[in-house]
Write an enzyme that holds these catalytic residues in place. Sequence first.
Site: not given
Length: 315
Positions: A136, A139-140
């Site tokens: 992801c 997200c990261d």
Amino acid sequence: MEKVVIIGSGPAAYTAALYTGRANLAPLVFEGELSKDILPGGQLMTTTEVENFPGFPEGVTGPEMMELFKKQAERFGAKMLPRTVTAVDFSRTPFTVASGHETWQSESVIIATGATAKYLGLESEERFMNRGVSACATCDGALPRFRGKPVVVVGGGDSAMEESLFLTNFASRVHVIHRRDKLRASKIMGDRAMAHEKIIIEWNSVVEEVLGDDASGVTGVRIQDVHSGAVRELEAAGYFSAIGHKPNTELFRGVLDMDEVGYLRVEPGASRTNIEGVFAAGDVADPVYRQAITAAGSGCKAALDCSRWLEAQHG
Ligand code: NAP
């Protein structure tokens, strides 16, 4: 006893909750608890900009959109429960749904558990999980470890393009590793990625191993050309898997009909599973379209099928 239990929390689940809520069925929605495998709100929680959901001409972020969906369902009496369903018993009615030691009974169930990102299955992916390995980017990607460094993204679909474009905001360079000489991504996404100065597509290449050490986490990847067999190493601080998803149907194995991949089988054009009173909506039953809008549409269908089935039961 509940009239309707909904398992899941993406666009399909919240739309099913909205419709069954408006039908005065007070649905109980098991949204799931945040864990390694579960992301309440579903895949849109990891999507930055949603440009293709009608009604948002300027775009909307995935998390914002899910919050709006949820609020709208709550307005009509949907009850949200931040719990993960760990077992079901559909062998007799009322159906039983369990989370740990607690159980609930319901006349009907709508399954909208979605799908989860896949990895290649390399031991080295496992070894560096969360230390440079992620599925992801949204997200990261903004983490300090990736800033100003090269990263790799594996895959050639829309997810790989979207993640790569997002990563260009932070990384110095993004290598997209794709096993063929043609992208699977839509033309618009593919063209955007290919035109970006920071994105390099490594065609006809597969990842042999994620490289790294205990101190730094990921430091690179070893890739192989599928035609020549030539092996190269690329320097990278991050490794993002974007090779698709698998349906979240473990809970229903042996209980509900599935295809060979694990997608739930529903009656064509409807949402009925092989068990009367159990319905499915969204990505969990959709190996083809997998869009927020189609998931929402199928959540609506499942809610209507379910409401009508309940009405018929009560004469
Ligand atoms: P996808 O379309 O299934 O693409 C998966 C990619 O990963 C393919 O290029 C595939 O290669 C590659 N792949 C799969 N298994 C592999 C393996 N074992 N080793 C190496 N490569 C592998 O999945 P997706 O990109 O996640 O997209 C899923 C759906 O969501 C699509 O309908 C897509 O349009 C949609 N989506 C839309 C957006 C957007 O519009 N903003 C964003 C993300 C996703 P091959 O091409 O060789 O099969």
